[in-house]
Design a protein around this motif. Structure first.
Motif, PDB file in Angstrom:
ATOM      1  N   VAL A   1      36.904  41.628  38.026  1.00 51.21           N
ATOM      2  CA  VAL A   1      35.974  40.767  38.763  1.00 51.21           C
ATOM      3  C   VAL A   1      36.184  39.308  38.390  1.00 51.21           C
ATOM      4  N   GLU A   2      36.435  39.054  37.104  1.00 52.69           N
ATOM      5  CA  GLU A   2      36.574  37.670  36.638  1.00 52.69           C
ATOM      6  C   GLU A   2      37.263  37.655  35.282  1.00 52.69           C
ATOM      7  N   VAL A   3      38.035  36.590  35.040  1.00 47.89           N
ATOM      8  CA  VAL A   3      38.564  36.288  33.714  1.00 47.89           C
ATOM      9  C   VAL A   3      37.824  35.046  33.228  1.00 47.89           C
ATOM     10  N   PHE A   4      37.351  35.083  31.990  1.00 42.92           N
ATOM     11  CA  PHE A   4      36.529  33.983  31.468  1.00 42.92           C
ATOM     12  C   PHE A   4      36.951  33.673  30.039  1.00 42.92           C
ATOM     13  N   HIS A   5      37.393  32.424  29.805  1.00 41.55           N
ATOM     14  CA  HIS A   5      37.737  31.954  28.466  1.00 41.55           C
ATOM     15  C   HIS A   5      36.751  30.850  28.102  1.00 41.55           C
TER      16      HIS A   5
ATOM     17  N   VAL B   1      35.091  25.806  29.078  1.00 40.28           N
ATOM     18  CA  VAL B   1      35.241  27.103  29.731  1.00 40.28           C
ATOM     19  C   VAL B   1      36.358  27.038  30.765  1.00 40.28           C
ATOM     20  N   SER B   2      36.924  28.194  31.041  1.00 38.06           N
ATOM     21  CA  SER B   2      37.909  28.368  32.101  1.00 38.06           C
ATOM     22  C   SER B   2      37.665  29.726  32.717  1.00 38.06           C
ATOM     23  N   ALA B   3      37.585  29.786  34.044  1.00 42.16           N
ATOM     24  CA  ALA B   3      37.281  31.053  34.711  1.00 42.16           C
ATOM     25  C   ALA B   3      38.070  31.155  36.008  1.00 42.16           C
ATOM     26  N   TRP B   4      38.511  32.359  36.329  1.00 40.19           N
ATOM     27  CA  TRP B   4      39.190  32.580  37.603  1.00 40.19           C
ATOM     28  C   TRP B   4      39.136  34.058  37.951  1.00 40.19           C
ATOM     29  N   ARG B   5      39.421  34.352  39.204  1.00 42.39           N
ATOM     30  CA  ARG B   5      39.463  35.742  39.659  1.00 42.39           C
ATOM     31  C   ARG B   5      40.896  36.082  40.048  1.00 42.39           C
ATOM     32  N   PRO B   6      41.563  36.930  39.271  1.00 46.25           N
ATOM     33  CA  PRO B   6      42.959  37.258  39.562  1.00 46.25           C
ATOM     34  C   PRO B   6      43.076  38.274  40.689  1.00 46.25           C
ATOM     35  N   ARG B   7      44.293  38.395  41.189  1.00 39.82           N
ATOM     36  CA  ARG B   7      44.545  39.377  42.251  1.00 39.82           C
ATOM     37  C   ARG B   7      44.951  40.714  41.643  1.00 39.82           C
ATOM     38  N   VAL B   8      44.064  41.253  40.831  1.00 45.99           N
ATOM     39  CA  VAL B   8      44.302  42.530  40.160  1.00 45.99           C
ATOM     40  C   VAL B   8      43.099  43.425  40.433  1.00 45.99           C
ATOM     41  N   PRO B   9      43.300  44.575  41.051  1.00 44.28           N
ATOM     42  CA  PRO B   9      42.168  45.456  41.363  1.00 44.28           C
ATOM     43  C   PRO B   9      41.374  45.831  40.122  1.00 44.28           C
ATOM     44  N   GLY B  10      40.064  45.733  40.240  1.00 45.85           N
ATOM     45  CA  GLY B  10      39.195  46.107  39.147  1.00 45.85           C
ATOM     46  C   GLY B  10      38.728  44.969  38.276  1.00 45.85           C
TER      47      GLY B  10
END
Length: 276
Positions: free
Chosen positions: A22-26, A11-20
């Motif tokens: 909450v999380e990106v999850f691969h 898994v890979s997960a992070w929270r980008p600095r893009v409004p709306g």
């Protein structure tokens, strides 16, 4: 025990600095099946390999690996998930908050969570690519806004794309002027929309219709133009990256090579050679 030994998960997960967002999850799961659970955010899912089966509101669904399908699971509705193919599945997920999709759309999403739409599928993949790169927040925000508009149309049973784009050259020019004023610091789509009193999706479409290029592409083009002048003036690549609004030297190199065809270092060297 044998099943556990064969089970592979990454898994890979992070929270980008893009409004709306909450999380990106691969994730890549071979045998793991996750139990019934809920999220407080919208789950926008594409499958790159294999296939997933899941239950949503006591109805069985399946997300295949193809170039057409996007799955949208609403918040607060229980669902599970498990591999539907022997080698498991590889997925990319965006968790979106209510600023992108409101609770009024939960019912339609429950009724039809799997959306067969190759244009939407391609745009979601492009958004993931932008989110994985530092310094591409404007591109990601623009792509997410267009995706949100398309999801709204699906859930309201209108279908199709936006139809004929309503041209608004005055609005497009106002955004262009904003981008020109903020080439180095940049500007977020939500902020720009607020300054010109327009909906973000309409703002992106109006600009693209007027100039044949998306706002983020326009901004990067302006930055690369500035970088070219500074490189020919003899400034170093890392220094130019910071002076023209790029996240770092790699960020400059990626866009510079895409637009000019060579790296900034090679371009800078060619200028010195040509001046002899």
């Amino acid at each position: 025990m044998g099943s556990e030994r064969n089970d592979r998960r990454s898994v890979s997960a992070w929270r980008p600095r893009v409004p709306g967002v909450v999380e990106v999850f691969h994730a890549h799961y071979t045998e793991y099946a996750y139990p019934m659970h809920v999220h407080d955010a919208w789950t926008l899912l594409i499958v790159d390999d294999g296939a997933v089966r899941y239950d949503l509101d006591r109805h069985e669904h399946g997300t295949p690996h193809d170039t057409d399908t996007v799955s949208l699971l609403p918040p607060h509705v229980p669902h599970n998930g498990s591999p539907a193919t022997p080698d498991g599945f590889r997925k990319r997920v965006l968790y979106l908050d209510a600023s992108r999709l409101g609770d009024d759309l939960i019912g339609p999403a429950v009724d039809g969570p799997d959306l067969r739409d190759p244009v939407l599928r391609r745009r979601v993949g492009q958004l993931h690519a932008a989110l994985a790169l530092p310094g591409e927040e404007l591109e990601a925000e623009s792509r997410l806004t267009l995706i949100g508009g398309r999801l709204h149309r699906h859930l309201r049973h209108r279908g199709g794309d936006a139809g004929a784009v309503r041209r608004d050259p005055v609005l497009a020019r106002r955004l262009r002027e904003l981008l020109d004023e903020r080439v180095v610091p940049g500007i977020g789509l939500e902020e720009a929309a607020g300054l010109v009193s327009a909906h973000p999706a309409h703002l992106v479409r109006a600009f693209s219709a007027a100039y044949g290029i998306a706002p983020h592409q326009y901004l990067m083009s302006r930055r690369v133009d500035r970088a070219r002048r500074l490189l020919l003036a003899g400034r170093g690549v890392a220094d130019v990256a910071g002076a023209t609004g790029f996240y770092d030297q790699a960020h400059l190199t990626r866009h510079f090579k895409r637009l000019v065809g060579v790296t900034p270092g090679r371009y800078r060297g060619s200028g010195r050679t040509g001046g002899r």
